[in-house]
Design an enzyme around this catalytic site. Structure first.
Site, mmCIF file in Angstrom:
data_model
loop_
_atom_site.group_PDB
_atom_site.id
_atom_site.type_symbol
_atom_site.label_atom_id
_atom_site.label_comp_id
_atom_site.label_asym_id
_atom_site.label_seq_id
_atom_site.Cartn_x
_atom_site.Cartn_y
_atom_site.Cartn_z
ATOM 1 N N GLY A 1 -23.496 7.381 -22.755
ATOM 2 C CA GLY A 1 -23.262 8.428 -23.739
ATOM 3 C C GLY A 1 -24.174 9.601 -23.492
ATOM 4 O O GLY A 1 -23.935 10.442 -22.637
ATOM 5 N N SER A 2 -25.286 9.614 -24.226
ATOM 6 C CA SER A 2 -26.197 10.752 -24.169
ATOM 7 C C SER A 2 -26.999 10.796 -22.871
ATOM 8 O O SER A 2 -27.519 11.839 -22.501
ATOM 9 C CB SER A 2 -27.148 10.671 -25.357
ATOM 10 O OG SER A 2 -26.433 10.317 -26.525
ATOM 11 N N LYS B 1 -12.985 8.895 -30.106
ATOM 12 C CA LYS B 1 -13.450 8.005 -31.168
ATOM 13 C C LYS B 1 -12.770 8.291 -32.506
ATOM 14 O O LYS B 1 -12.581 9.442 -32.891
ATOM 15 C CB LYS B 1 -14.961 8.178 -31.360
ATOM 16 C CG LYS B 1 -15.803 7.684 -30.184
ATOM 17 C CD LYS B 1 -17.288 7.827 -30.499
ATOM 18 C CE LYS B 1 -18.163 7.676 -29.266
ATOM 19 N NZ LYS B 1 -18.246 6.283 -28.804
ATOM 20 N N GLY C 1 -27.439 3.139 -25.089
ATOM 21 C CA GLY C 1 -28.828 3.205 -24.648
ATOM 22 C C GLY C 1 -29.034 3.260 -23.144
ATOM 23 O O GLY C 1 -30.161 3.297 -22.670
ATOM 24 N N ARG D 1 -26.915 -10.273 -24.194
ATOM 25 C CA ARG D 1 -27.467 -11.640 -24.071
ATOM 26 C C ARG D 1 -26.923 -12.547 -25.166
ATOM 27 O O ARG D 1 -26.616 -13.712 -24.931
ATOM 28 C CB ARG D 1 -28.997 -11.600 -24.133
ATOM 29 C CG ARG D 1 -29.649 -11.172 -22.824
ATOM 30 C CD ARG D 1 -31.119 -11.582 -22.834
ATOM 31 N NE ARG D 1 -31.811 -11.214 -21.604
ATOM 32 C CZ ARG D 1 -31.843 -11.983 -20.521
ATOM 33 N NH1 ARG D 1 -31.216 -13.146 -20.499
ATOM 34 N NH2 ARG D 1 -32.501 -11.581 -19.449
#
Lengths: 288, 184
Positions: A231-232, A77, A210, A161
């Site tokens: 990610g996490s 990143k 998420g 969406r």
């Protein structure tokens, strides 16, 4: 030509899972679990939230140590607008640069002019306008922003969406309406015309921000994602290797609920997570 | 004619589109039940470690190996070539263990080394796109070399197995796919 080759690499990542890792050991776990690429960063988003302060590009030494350990593509990143961080990442031959809202933005007006680079960029977007602006700047892959480091899928769902819905609207518009849509979206007409004709972005579109469970990953795939960033969600869980492998399988067989039930079983604890009402810092509001 | 396309990860839709344009019916292979008696199988580009892991987790490995050993024609592109191959310069990986070649994975380097060129494939001029592409360093005696780029072997055939290091599915050129369909 470079632009095409960079879009092509994203095509090779499709149907795959890109995992955040902060050490060579985690990179090995990710590769063995079937990750199609890893994102090398010093602190995963959940820890960036916990620690606070300014977050920047990772130490090139740490990124190199991961490049030497695994054979899958390595991403890293750079801060939004920080073209020198991007130059540095290119100099160490990174496979993909994520100009990311997870890090503190370096520029609150301008994104990086990504067409000046040989290596490809992926950028976050929460609506079609953002996605097409990033593509115009030279991004060869898009991901939803979601809300990184939360383990809460609601934002990624909202962004996917929104993008899919806006694309479907364009496909039903007449030419004069498309001219106006380009104005409203604040993007070039040619990109609007492409989406209207093909019903999809001109680059690969992943979900991010998420994802914590195989079901989350499959949900994003059913909503139209072409692959998933986690990610996490993996290394903040009880059994990273098992969860990572389960998410990889969920992305391949995202429509088979019986198989999803099998691989969702007995994964140990998921990351605790944080609800959107409890968040102080909305990373997805960075960079529009 | 019905071709099965391994659809675990990677650029499988591009192959399906290519075959559709050639008027060939395709089926996506995502799990064990999808693997039936095909007239040919495509192993697409993507990440070979990811596909190798999924082949095992989804119990596709043994039946796929059996089908290819049994003579079903197979086209492997890039990661697909790696899946078919017997030996690798940089690792002890064991994949399907069929094609008698040694492969240098990412032989042409990281993404910054990706390139496109035109070269001869089985006597025809073909556009070739290499994405973090491998090349072949050694071939067994039953392996026919079909293409070379920069002196490096980038396409081979051994009986029913066709392995190419580049991505014909990312171009508009049908030569490689036609060659594959003619292998029956």
């Amino acid at each position: 030509m470079r632009d095409e080759l960079n879009k092509n690499l994203a095509q090779m990542l499709k149907g795959g899972v890109i995992m955040d890792v902060s050490t060579p050991e985690q990179a090995v776990i990710a590769e063995k679990a079937g990750a199609c690429a890893v994102m090398a960063l010093e602190r995963i988003p959940a820890d960036i939230r916990a620690v606070g302060g300014v977050s920047r590009m990772s130490d090139p030494k740490m990124i190199r140590s991961i490049q030497e350990t695994v054979s899958i593509p390595i991403m890293a990143k750079a801060r939004i607008g920080h073209f020198v961080e991007a130059q540095i990442l290119q100099a160490i031959e990174i496979d993909y640069i994520d100009e990311s809202e997870v890090l503190s933005p370096a520029d609150d007006v301008f994104h990086i002019d990504k067409k000046q680079f040989k290596v490809p960029f992926v950028c976050g977007a929460k609506d079609l306008g953002e996605a097409l602006r990033r593509i115009q700047e030279g991004a060869s892959m898009i991901r939803t922003k979601g809300e990184p480091g939360t383990g809460d899928i609601v934002q990624a769902v909202r962004h996917m969406r929104k993008i899919q819905g806006e694309m479907r609207m364009l496909t039903s518009m007449s030419k004069d309406e498309l001219y106006n849509a380009a104005k409203v979206l604040a993007v070039p007409f040619e990109l609007v015309e492409y989406v209207a004709k093909h019903g999809k972005l001109p680059v690969v579109n992943f979900a991010a921000g998420g994802v914590a469970t195989p079901a989350d990953a499959a949900l994003m795939m059913q909503l139209g994602a072409e692959g998933v960033f986690v990610g996490s969600g993996i290394f903040k869980s009880g059994d990273p290797a098992k969860r990572a492998a389960a998410i990889v399988q969920a992305v391949t067989n995202y429509e088979d609920a019986k198989l999803l039930a099998d691989i969702s079983a007995d994964l140990g604890e998921a990351m605790v997570g944080i609800n959107e009402q409890e968040i102080e810092l909305m990373m997805s509001e960075r960079g529009k | 004619m019905k071709i099965g396309v391994l659809a675990l990860q990677g650029a499988f839709l591009e192959h399906i589109e290519m075959l559709r344009k050639l008027g060939v019916e395709t089926v996506e292979i995502r799990q064990k039940g999808d693997l039936v008696d095909f007239d040919g199988i495509v192993l697409p580009g993507g990440e070979s470690t990811a596909m190798g892991k999924l082949l095992r987790d989804l119990e596709l490995f043994a039946p796929l190996q059996e089908a290819l050993r049994g003579g079903t024609p197979c086209l492997g592109t890039c990661a697909g070539l790696i899946l078919m191959s017997k030996r690798f310069e940089d690792s002890e990986w064991r994949h399907l263990d069929l094609l008698d070649v040694t492969v240098r994975r990412h032989g042409f380097g990281r993404q910054i080394g990706s390139f496109a060129t035109t070269a001869e494939f089985a006597g025809e001029s073909v556009p070739m796109v290499f994405i973090r592409g491998p090349y072949i360093t050694e071939v067994g005696e039953n392996v026919e070399v079909l293409a070379k780029v920069e002196e490096k072997i980038v396409a081979v055939r051994q009986g029913n197995l066709l392995g190419v290091a580049f991505h014909p599915e990312l171009t508009e050129d049908f030569v490689v796919h036609r060659y594959f369909l003619g292998m029956r």
